[in-house]
Motif scaffolding. Structure first.
Motif: not given
Length: 223
Positions: A15-23, A188-197
């Motif tokens: 799983i990429p350690r940085r994820l960008e999901m666009t909805l 999403g940042d898996l290293t900090t386990r955080s999500l930003v909107f």
């Protein structure tokens, strides 16, 4: 989080350690739909609220009503990936099943795991509805017990109640954000386990969501 369940595997199976999901929301003959991209690539089919149906136990099992807002629920799967390092649904959507490890490919990333994660998402979604859709609603012991029951056979059972609580709160905050703004970007940042909107057509600076460290991630995230 000590590991991501895939540190030792080839890059194309992690799983990429940085994820960008666009909805993004669209109107079609079937009703309101949501289209999704992950790290810039289309992922999955457009979703309608009809994907989840609520049934009254006394009714015909083919009956029931659409679950309003369910079309946005992929935000919950993203939170699982980011906060827990686990999401067989996301792996399936973006082609990250772990083919080099047959047991993981067949069981941890297969149909049974996908169904388990969807059951978790439904339980969390219903919990939020019962709490009046408040994104900060407490995660009670009953919900955690249901989550544990659904995932007891899978690798994510190694995660603690505190980690699950963080994932659930982050997922619900993300779901609330995209539904309220009728779309947007979740970083999403898996290293900090955080999500930003980031709201649709907003500046690159995002809004932290969930109950994490409070770190703010600025700018778009690439694969």
């Amino acid at each position: 989080m000590n590991d991501y369940f895939d540190d030792w595997l080839p890059a194309g199976e992690r799983i990429p350690r940085r994820l960008e999901m666009t909805l993004s929301s669209e109107t079609c003959p079937q009703g309101e739909t949501v289209r999704m991209t992950i790290n810039g690539f289309p992922a999955g089919d457009p979703l309608t609220d009809g994907g989840w149906i609520d049934h009254d136990e006394s009714d015909d099992p083919e009956g029931g009503e659409e679950v309003a807002g369910a079309r946005w629920h992929d935000a919950l799967h993203l939170a699982h990936a980011v906060c827990l390092g686990w999401s067989p649904v996301l792996r399936e959507l973006v082609g990250l099943r772990r083919r080099s490890a047959p047991w993981l490919y067949e069981f941890e990333d297969g149909a049974q795991a996908v169904l388990a994660e969807e059951a978790v998402a439904r339980a969390v979604f219903r919990h939020a509805r019962a709490a009046g859709r408040r994104p900060g609603a407490p995660v009670d012991a009953d919900l955690l017990a249901r989550v544990r029951e659904h995932t007891s056979r899978f690798e994510v059972s190694a995660r603690s109640d505190a980690e699950w609580t963080h994932a659930i709160r982050t997922g619900l905050a993300s779901l609330h954000a995209v539904q309220t703004h009728n779309g947007g970007v979740l970083l999403g940042d898996l290293t900090t386990r955080s999500l930003v909107f980031r709201p649709p057509a907003a500046s690159p600076e995002g809004i932290p969501v969930g109950s994490g460290s409070g770190r703010k991630v600025v700018g778009a995230v690439s694969g």
